[in-house]
Design an enzyme around this catalytic site. Structure first.
Site, PDB file in Angstrom:
ATOM      1  N   HIS A 195       0.833  -1.213   0.000  1.00  0.00           N
ATOM      2  CA  HIS A 195       0.000   0.000   0.000  1.00  0.00           C
ATOM      3  C   HIS A 195       0.863   1.256   0.000  1.00  0.00           C
ATOM      4  CE1 HIS A 195      -3.253  -2.834   0.974  1.00  0.00           C
ATOM      5  NE2 HIS A 195      -3.910  -2.008   0.190  1.00  0.00           N
ATOM      6  N   GLU A 436     -10.806 -11.051  -4.276  1.00  0.00           N
ATOM      7  CA  GLU A 436      -9.366 -10.939  -4.050  1.00  0.00           C
ATOM      8  C   GLU A 436      -8.826 -12.093  -3.209  1.00  0.00           C
ATOM      9  OE1 GLU A 436      -8.542  -7.145  -2.245  1.00  0.00           O
ATOM     10  OE2 GLU A 436     -10.200  -7.290  -0.847  1.00  0.00           O
ATOM     11  N   ASP A 460      -4.300  -8.367  -4.030  1.00  0.00           N
ATOM     12  CA  ASP A 460      -4.439  -9.401  -3.002  1.00  0.00           C
ATOM     13  C   ASP A 460      -4.655 -10.770  -3.609  1.00  0.00           C
ATOM     14  OD1 ASP A 460      -4.061  -8.251  -0.435  1.00  0.00           O
ATOM     15  OD2 ASP A 460      -5.848  -7.064  -0.771  1.00  0.00           O
ATOM     16  N   CYS A 507      -9.675  -3.531 -10.089  1.00  0.00           N
ATOM     17  CA  CYS A 507      -9.218  -2.302  -9.437  1.00  0.00           C
ATOM     18  C   CYS A 507      -7.817  -2.486  -8.836  1.00  0.00           C
ATOM     19  CB  CYS A 507     -10.209  -1.829  -8.388  1.00  0.00           C
ATOM     20  SG  CYS A 507     -10.436  -3.011  -7.059  1.00  0.00           S
TER      21      CYS A 507
HETATM   22  C1  PEP Z   1      -6.352  -5.232  -4.462  1.00  0.00           C
HETATM   23  O1  PEP Z   1      -6.123  -6.019  -3.546  1.00  0.00           O
HETATM   24  O2  PEP Z   1      -6.074  -5.468  -5.659  1.00  0.00           O
HETATM   25  C2  PEP Z   1      -6.982  -3.937  -4.175  1.00  0.00           C
HETATM   26  C3  PEP Z   1      -7.377  -3.140  -5.130  1.00  0.00           C
HETATM   27  O3  PEP Z   1      -7.091  -3.558  -2.896  1.00  0.00           O
HETATM   28  P1  PEP Z   1      -5.852  -3.084  -2.005  1.00  0.00           P
HETATM   29  O4  PEP Z   1      -4.667  -2.896  -2.913  1.00  0.00           O
HETATM   30  O5  PEP Z   1      -6.251  -1.817  -1.345  1.00  0.00           O
HETATM   31  O6  PEP Z   1      -5.682  -4.205  -1.054  1.00  0.00           O
HETATM   32 MG    MG Z   2      -7.041  -5.734  -1.652  1.00  0.00          MG
END
Ligand code: PEP
Ligand code: MG
Length: 575
Positions: A195, A436, A460, A507
């Site tokens: 992140h 995910e 994820d 996403c």
């Molecule tokens: C992901 O896991 O791809 C996602 C978009 O969520 P995050 O990166 O915030 O875990």
């Molecule tokens: Mg995620």
């Protein structure tokens, strides 16, 4: 002396500037000078932070009243209490602020370094090991201090070309740097889809992680070239190299400007298929970039960032304001608010990480369902904001159907509460699930029966499918988005969703990576959500793509029987 460091480039672009070193503690801090008339306030801030941590220890001590671990836990807290009260930590830090006028965080980490050196010299192995406890206590005080910033240095010209060099940065640290003027970030730790890297990309400035020894090798004020695309750092480059990079920097700027011309053009393939290009955001402030890049909506609002870097939880009204602002500013375009995905690397301040494997622990929807009151505050805020635009609710990390049932039940209860209070909201608000966790992808048909839309979180999905911690750079080489298992799962989710006419978005970072654009289009994906700075690059790729040509090749990739063939076909697809 000029030398080159290689890491993982997590945010593209070239930046030339001066190194600014974060303090050498695990919890990075910045260094600045306090004006004379603010020194006593800075000392008071330090004293308050010590007092807060003292109270935290007292609470911890009283929270454990029974159990076999009681004695051990008590001794541990007592030891930390003793370290906290030791004048060599607090008094020396106070006098350092008094004498050098540096900020409290800096003074404290400097004093910690002095103590650690003294510990190194101790012969007794047990006592020598206690330096870990010193670090832990200091980190607790630093966390409180960072949450209560005092005097901050005025934006200086020098900071304007500063490149922050840190050992490690948490997503919360990174959010704090949103207000600073650093032009690039370098860290020893980190990986592509942590992140921290995601926030760096959302800041749209070059960043390189996993440099291992950059914090030790680079000196304050060294001249640096950061090549974010290739993950290269050139320290104290000679004039020739510098000139070449300056030229390249200008070319990149020119290309960026050219890309802006397609901002208002619809994202449509050569054969006329319309694609939705949505944006990922962390805070309402990111909307400026969203507009600049012409996004068709918000595909992922990582609402948990509203919860970071603070001592308390954001109230219902505060959350409502943030969601309303985004909904209103997007003027009827979809705004997908993901319920808080806290836990793992995004933890609440003051929460004590006890899980051995936090990414597999009480994270995201698991945490929300274990804290229904906190969850309902957020649901109320989202529902109230739904009156101001096209708001959708997205639930992270679903791994079983009970979680969906419980979430839908809580949403219904929250709606009923609002109805009783005669507060209006979108009665038909859509509720989607993040795919995910591999279990969700495998049992997708069952999940789809209960949801209105899907969003594939590839970051994820890769972590959990390949059993590779996404924040651990020692296994970063195993974090492989091209792994057949990932491509098969992604293809399966898109195919089943399309068959059921259920909207599906990606996403995760894969959506913004143009190496995957054609493959995903060929697999039938119609909605991509990514950090705003990537939108136009992906759009330019879409404008050049012809679905009837790429679909058969995409299917061939998915059906091929070796990773090598897959990669070779992917090169052909992108060629
Ligand atoms: C992901 O896991 O791809 C996602 C978009 O969520 P995050 O990166 O915030 O875990
Ligand atoms: Mg995620």
């Amino acid at each position: 002396m000029s030398f080159i460091l290689q890491g993982i480039g997590v945010s593209e672009g070239v930046m030339i500037g001066r190194a600014h070193l974060a303090a050498p503690s695990a919890l990075e801090v910045v260094h600045y000078l306090i004006p004379n008339n603010q020194v006593h306030n800075e000392i008071a801030r330090l004293d308050n932070a010590f007092a807060t941590v003292r109270k935290e220890f007292e609470m911890l001590q009283s929270s454990v009243t029974s159990g076999p671990a009681l004695a051990e836990f008590s001794a541990f807290i007592d030891l930390h209490h003793m370290i906290l009260d030791d004048p060599t930590l607090s008094e020396a830090t106070r006098s350092s602020i008094e004498q050098t006028h540096c900020n409290a965080e800096w003074a404290l980490t400097q004093q910690m370094e002095v103590l650690l050196e003294q510990f190194e010299a101790i012969e007794d192995a047990y006592l020598r090991e206690r330096k870990t406890d010193v670090v832990q206590v200091v980190e607790r005080v630093l966390k409180v201090l960072i949450g209560h910033p005092g005097y901050l240095p005025p934006a200086s010209k020098h900071l304007g070309d500063s490149i922050l060099v840190a050992h490690d940065l948490s997503p919360a640290d990174m959010m704090q740097y949103k207000q600073h003027q650093f032009t690039a970030f370098l860290t020893d730790m980190g990986s592509m889809t942590s992140h921290t890297a995601i926030v760096a990309r959302s800041l749209n400035i070059p960043s390189v992680v996993a440099l291992h020894h950059a914090r030790q090798l680079i000196l304050e004020d060294d001249c640096l070239i950061v090549d974010g695309g290739r993950g290269i750092i050139i320290v104290n480059p000679d004039k020739c190299v510098l000139d070449e990079y300056r030229l390249w920097q200008r070319q990149l700027e020119l290309e960026k400007r050219k890309l802006r011309r397609i901002k208002s053009i619809a994202a449509v393939t050569l054969d006329g298929a319309a694609i939705d290009l949505l944006a990922n955001i962390e805070l309402p402030e990111d909307l400026e970039q969203v507009k600049e890049n012409g996004a068709a909506g918000i595909g992922l609002f990582r609402s948990e960032f509203l919860f970071l870097n603070r001592d308390d939880l954001p109230s219902e009204d505060e959350q409502f304001e943030a969601y309303r602002q985004v909904a209103e500013k997007m003027r009827g375009k979809p705004v997908t608010i993901r319920t808080f995905d806290l836990g793992a690397d995004k933890s609440l301040k003051g929460s004590i990480q006890v899980a051995v494997n936090p990414a597999l622990g009480l994270r995201a929807i698991r945490l929300s369902l274990s804290e229904p009151q906190m969850f309902q505050v957020q649901l109320r805020a989202i529902l109230r904001a739904s009156k101001y635009g096209q708001v959708r609710i997205l639930v992270p990390m679903l791994s079983n159907l009970t979680e969906i049932d419980q979430t839908l039940h809580l949403i219904e209860m929250t709606k009923q509460g609002l109805r009783n209070e005669r507060m209006s909201f979108d009665e038909n608000i859509q509720v989607g699930g993040m795919i995910e966790v591999p279990a969700a992808a495998v049992c997708l048909e069952m999940f789809m029966q209960k949801l209105d839309f899907l969003s594939i979180g590839t970051n994820d999905l890769i972590q959990y499918t390949l059993a590779v911690d996404r924040v651990d750079d020692t296994v970063a080489h195993l974090y492989d988005p091209f792994h057949p298992a990932i491509l098969w799962l992604v293809a399966r989710v898109i195919q089943l969703a399309n068959k059921a006419r259920m909207p599906v978005t990606i996403c995760g970072e894969m959506a913004g990576d143009i190496q995957f654009t054609r493959l995903l289009l060929g697999l039938g994906l119609k909605q991509f959500s990514m950090y705003p700075a990537q939108l136009l690059t992906v759009k330019s790729q879409i404008l050049k793509s012809h679905l009837p040509d790429i679909m058969p090749l995409a299917q061939k990739i998915i059906k091929s029987d070796s990773p090598e063939k897959m990669r070779a076909l992917l090169v052909r697809l992108n060629g």
